[in-house]
Write a protein that holds these residues in place. Structure first.
Motif, PDB file in Angstrom:
ATOM      1  N   LEU A   3       0.794  -1.210   0.000  1.00 31.77           N
ATOM      2  CA  LEU A   3       0.000   0.000   0.000  1.00 31.77           C
ATOM      3  C   LEU A   3       0.835   1.272   0.000  1.00 31.77           C
ATOM      4  CD1 LEU A   3      -2.872   1.120   0.153  1.00 31.77           C
ATOM      5  CD2 LEU A   3      -2.746   0.898   2.627  1.00 31.77           C
ATOM      6  N   LYS A   4       1.847   1.337   0.858  1.00 26.52           N
ATOM      7  CA  LYS A   4       2.630   2.569   0.973  1.00 26.52           C
ATOM      8  C   LYS A   4       3.333   2.917  -0.334  1.00 26.52           C
ATOM      9  CE  LYS A   4       6.005   5.042   3.713  1.00 26.52           C
ATOM     10  NZ  LYS A   4       6.859   5.011   4.920  1.00 26.52           N
ATOM     11  N   ALA A   5       3.936   1.936  -0.968  1.00 24.57           N
ATOM     12  CA  ALA A   5       4.644   2.193  -2.232  1.00 24.57           C
ATOM     13  C   ALA A   5       3.688   2.746  -3.282  1.00 24.57           C
ATOM     14  CB  ALA A   5       5.315   0.919  -2.737  1.00 24.57           C
ATOM     15  N   ALA A   6       2.488   2.168  -3.364  1.00 25.39           N
ATOM     16  CA  ALA A   6       1.506   2.635  -4.345  1.00 25.39           C
ATOM     17  C   ALA A   6       1.009   4.038  -3.991  1.00 25.39           C
ATOM     18  CB  ALA A   6       0.343   1.650  -4.421  1.00 25.39           C
ATOM     19  N   GLN A  14      -1.564   9.915   3.521  1.00 25.75           N
ATOM     20  CA  GLN A  14      -2.421   8.882   4.097  1.00 25.75           C
ATOM     21  C   GLN A  14      -3.854   9.386   4.232  1.00 25.75           C
ATOM     22  OE1 GLN A  14      -0.219   7.991   7.683  1.00 25.75           O
ATOM     23  NE2 GLN A  14       0.879   6.301   6.694  1.00 25.75           N
ATOM     24  N   MET A  15      -4.014  10.623   4.656  1.00 28.83           N
ATOM     25  CA  MET A  15      -5.346  11.216   4.808  1.00 28.83           C
ATOM     26  C   MET A  15      -6.068  11.285   3.464  1.00 28.83           C
ATOM     27  SD  MET A  15      -7.732  12.780   6.561  1.00 28.83           S
ATOM     28  CE  MET A  15      -7.256  13.730   7.978  1.00 28.83           C
ATOM     29  N   GLN A  16      -5.377  11.771   2.437  1.00 26.98           N
ATOM     30  CA  GLN A  16      -6.000  11.887   1.116  1.00 26.98           C
ATOM     31  C   GLN A  16      -6.443  10.531   0.601  1.00 26.98           C
ATOM     32  OE1 GLN A  16      -2.620  13.792  -0.715  1.00 26.98           O
ATOM     33  NE2 GLN A  16      -3.699  15.759  -0.890  1.00 26.98           N
ATOM     34  N   LEU A  17      -5.580   9.533   0.717  1.00 29.76           N
ATOM     35  CA  LEU A  17      -5.927   8.197   0.246  1.00 29.76           C
ATOM     36  C   LEU A  17      -7.143   7.670   0.983  1.00 29.76           C
ATOM     37  CD1 LEU A  17      -5.554   5.594  -1.335  1.00 29.76           C
ATOM     38  CD2 LEU A  17      -3.808   4.926   0.332  1.00 29.76           C
ATOM     39  N   GLY A  18      -7.132   7.800   2.296  1.00 33.12           N
ATOM     40  CA  GLY A  18      -8.258   7.300   3.082  1.00 33.12           C
ATOM     41  C   GLY A  18      -9.576   7.947   2.700  1.00 33.12           C
ATOM     42  N   VAL A  19      -9.565   9.252   2.575  1.00 34.61           N
ATOM     43  CA  VAL A  19     -10.797   9.968   2.226  1.00 34.61           C
ATOM     44  C   VAL A  19     -11.262   9.586   0.827  1.00 34.61           C
ATOM     45  CG1 VAL A  19     -11.779  12.261   1.775  1.00 34.61           C
ATOM     46  CG2 VAL A  19     -10.392  11.876   3.829  1.00 34.61           C
ATOM     47  N   LEU A  20     -10.339   9.509  -0.135  1.00 36.21           N
ATOM     48  CA  LEU A  20     -10.709   9.121  -1.495  1.00 36.21           C
ATOM     49  C   LEU A  20     -11.255   7.689  -1.557  1.00 36.21           C
ATOM     50  CD1 LEU A  20      -7.767  10.738  -3.488  1.00 36.21           C
ATOM     51  CD2 LEU A  20     -10.191  11.415  -3.557  1.00 36.21           C
ATOM     52  N   ALA A  21     -10.826   6.853  -0.602  1.00 35.85           N
ATOM     53  CA  ALA A  21     -11.294   5.460  -0.550  1.00 35.85           C
ATOM     54  C   ALA A  21     -12.527   5.310   0.353  1.00 35.85           C
ATOM     55  CB  ALA A  21     -10.171   4.551  -0.077  1.00 35.85           C
ATOM     56  N   ALA A  51      -7.261   0.181  -3.998  1.00 34.96           N
ATOM     57  CA  ALA A  51      -6.633  -0.156  -5.281  1.00 34.96           C
ATOM     58  C   ALA A  51      -7.174   0.717  -6.398  1.00 34.96           C
ATOM     59  CB  ALA A  51      -6.837  -1.633  -5.602  1.00 34.96           C
ATOM     60  N   GLN A  52      -8.469   0.957  -6.388  1.00 37.50           N
ATOM     61  CA  GLN A  52      -9.072   1.788  -7.430  1.00 37.50           C
ATOM     62  C   GLN A  52      -8.521   3.211  -7.364  1.00 37.50           C
ATOM     63  OE1 GLN A  52     -13.349   2.087  -7.257  1.00 37.50           O
ATOM     64  NE2 GLN A  52     -13.484   2.996  -9.275  1.00 37.50           N
ATOM     65  N   VAL A  53      -8.444   3.775  -6.169  1.00 38.50           N
ATOM     66  CA  VAL A  53      -7.891   5.128  -6.006  1.00 38.50           C
ATOM     67  C   VAL A  53      -6.436   5.167  -6.464  1.00 38.50           C
ATOM     68  CG1 VAL A  53      -7.229   6.886  -4.301  1.00 38.50           C
ATOM     69  CG2 VAL A  53      -9.474   5.770  -4.142  1.00 38.50           C
ATOM     70  N   LEU A  54      -5.692   4.107  -6.164  1.00 40.38           N
ATOM     71  CA  LEU A  54      -4.262   4.057  -6.482  1.00 40.38           C
ATOM     72  C   LEU A  54      -3.978   3.597  -7.906  1.00 40.38           C
ATOM     73  CD1 LEU A  54      -3.115   2.555  -3.083  1.00 40.38           C
ATOM     74  CD2 LEU A  54      -2.746   4.906  -3.884  1.00 40.38           C
ATOM     75  N   SER A  55      -5.012   3.234  -8.647  1.00 42.12           N
ATOM     76  CA  SER A  55      -4.875   2.751 -10.034  1.00 42.12           C
ATOM     77  C   SER A  55      -3.981   1.524 -10.131  1.00 42.12           C
ATOM     78  CB  SER A  55      -4.344   3.870 -10.942  1.00 42.12           C
ATOM     79  OG  SER A  55      -5.179   4.993 -10.906  1.00 42.12           O
ATOM     80  N   VAL A  56      -4.180   0.598  -9.204  1.00 40.68           N
ATOM     81  CA  VAL A  56      -3.458  -0.675  -9.228  1.00 40.68           C
ATOM     82  C   VAL A  56      -4.485  -1.790  -9.109  1.00 40.68           C
ATOM     83  CG1 VAL A  56      -1.359   0.291  -8.189  1.00 40.68           C
ATOM     84  CG2 VAL A  56      -3.076  -0.749  -6.709  1.00 40.68           C
ATOM     85  N   PRO A  57      -4.166  -2.991  -9.608  1.00 42.30           N
ATOM     86  CA  PRO A  57      -5.092  -4.104  -9.417  1.00 42.30           C
ATOM     87  C   PRO A  57      -5.073  -4.535  -7.942  1.00 42.30           C
ATOM     88  CG  PRO A  57      -3.096  -4.860 -10.496  1.00 42.30           C
ATOM     89  CD  PRO A  57      -2.978  -3.368 -10.376  1.00 42.30           C
ATOM     90  N   THR A  58      -6.204  -4.919  -7.426  1.00 47.43           N
ATOM     91  CA  THR A  58      -6.294  -5.313  -6.013  1.00 47.43           C
ATOM     92  C   THR A  58      -5.289  -6.401  -5.639  1.00 47.43           C
ATOM     93  OG1 THR A  58      -8.624  -4.688  -6.026  1.00 47.43           O
ATOM     94  CG2 THR A  58      -7.888  -6.060  -4.197  1.00 47.43           C
ATOM     95  N   PRO A  59      -5.071  -7.438  -6.464  1.00 51.21           N
ATOM     96  CA  PRO A  59      -4.098  -8.466  -6.082  1.00 51.21           C
ATOM     97  C   PRO A  59      -2.682  -7.921  -5.866  1.00 51.21           C
ATOM     98  CG  PRO A  59      -5.454  -9.261  -7.883  1.00 51.21           C
ATOM     99  CD  PRO A  59      -5.778  -7.803  -7.702  1.00 51.21           C
ATOM    100  N   TYR A  60      -2.356  -6.816  -6.519  1.00 53.51           N
ATOM    101  CA  TYR A  60      -1.035  -6.206  -6.322  1.00 53.51           C
ATOM    102  C   TYR A  60      -0.810  -5.878  -4.850  1.00 53.51           C
ATOM    103  CZ  TYR A  60       2.435  -2.479  -6.036  1.00 53.51           C
ATOM    104  OH  TYR A  60       3.498  -1.710  -5.662  1.00 53.51           O
ATOM    105  N   LEU A  61      -1.847  -5.427  -4.170  1.00 51.03           N
ATOM    106  CA  LEU A  61      -1.702  -5.043  -2.769  1.00 51.03           C
ATOM    107  C   LEU A  61      -1.375  -6.238  -1.876  1.00 51.03           C
ATOM    108  CD1 LEU A  61      -4.679  -2.523  -2.479  1.00 51.03           C
ATOM    109  CD2 LEU A  61      -2.241  -2.002  -2.764  1.00 51.03           C
ATOM    110  N   TYR A  62      -1.695  -7.437  -2.325  1.00 52.20           N
ATOM    111  CA  TYR A  62      -1.476  -8.641  -1.522  1.00 52.20           C
ATOM    112  C   TYR A  62      -0.292  -9.492  -1.986  1.00 52.20           C
ATOM    113  CZ  TYR A  62      -6.047  -7.644   0.452  1.00 52.20           C
ATOM    114  OH  TYR A  62      -7.101  -7.049   1.093  1.00 52.20           O
ATOM    115  N   HIS A  76      -1.918  -4.869 -15.636  1.00 55.80           N
ATOM    116  CA  HIS A  76      -2.981  -3.882 -15.418  1.00 55.80           C
ATOM    117  C   HIS A  76      -2.893  -2.727 -16.426  1.00 55.80           C
ATOM    118  CE1 HIS A  76      -6.021  -1.834 -13.026  1.00 55.80           C
ATOM    119  NE2 HIS A  76      -5.282  -0.754 -12.994  1.00 55.80           N
ATOM    120  N   ALA A  77      -1.673  -2.403 -16.847  1.00 55.03           N
ATOM    121  CA  ALA A  77      -1.459  -1.285 -17.767  1.00 55.03           C
ATOM    122  C   ALA A  77      -1.760  -1.644 -19.223  1.00 55.03           C
ATOM    123  CB  ALA A  77      -0.012  -0.791 -17.641  1.00 55.03           C
ATOM    124  N   LEU A  78      -1.884  -2.932 -19.524  1.00 51.53           N
ATOM    125  CA  LEU A  78      -2.110  -3.371 -20.900  1.00 51.53           C
ATOM    126  C   LEU A  78      -3.556  -3.180 -21.347  1.00 51.53           C
ATOM    127  CD1 LEU A  78      -0.183  -6.749 -20.823  1.00 51.53           C
ATOM    128  CD2 LEU A  78       0.542  -4.645 -21.961  1.00 51.53           C
TER     129      LEU A  78
END
Length: 116
Positions: A3-6, A14-21, A51-62, A76-78
């Motif tokens: 999560l942090k890297a994304a 952290q606040m912005q991400l949380g609110v957007l999610a 994941a949606q806010v960060l524009s990454v696929p959910t499995p990436y986070l795990y 995901h970029a393809l």
């Protein structure tokens, strides 16, 4: 979770991400901090929103494996057409590999399990 890297890559606090999610703004920063430190894990629905806010696929986070995580970001970029072409080519490669016995197999199916 990755999560942090994304989040850093996206340029969000952290606040912005949380609110957007859709995490309550009074607890957003603390919750994201706890997720990033591994103290708590987001439920799957929250992980999907993150994941949606960060524009990454959910499995990436795990993903525990760095190579797999990188692959998931690339995939995901393809475009859908590129994904279909890669999937078809991968199936061809796997079928061809399955037809060739390797030194590590019994020679029947190209697999380690003789019953496969």
């Amino acid at each position: 979770m990755r999560l942090k890297a994304a989040r850093v890559r996206k340029g969000l606090t952290q606040m912005q991400l949380g609110v957007l999610a859709q995490i309550d703004e009074y607890s957003a920063s603390a919750r994201i901090n706890q997720y990033e430190r591994g103290k708590h894990q987001a439920d799957f629905n929250t992980a999907e929103r993150l994941a949606q806010v960060l524009s990454v696929p959910t499995p990436y986070l795990y993903a525990r494996d760095d190579l797999l995580a990188d692959f998931l970001l690339d995939w995901h970029a393809l475009s859908a057409a590129a994904r279909s072409a890669i999937a078809a080519r991968t199936r061809e490669i796997l079928i061809a590999a399955d037809e060739k016995p390797s030194e590590e197999t019994d020679g029947k199916n190209g697999r380690d399990d003789p019953a496969a």
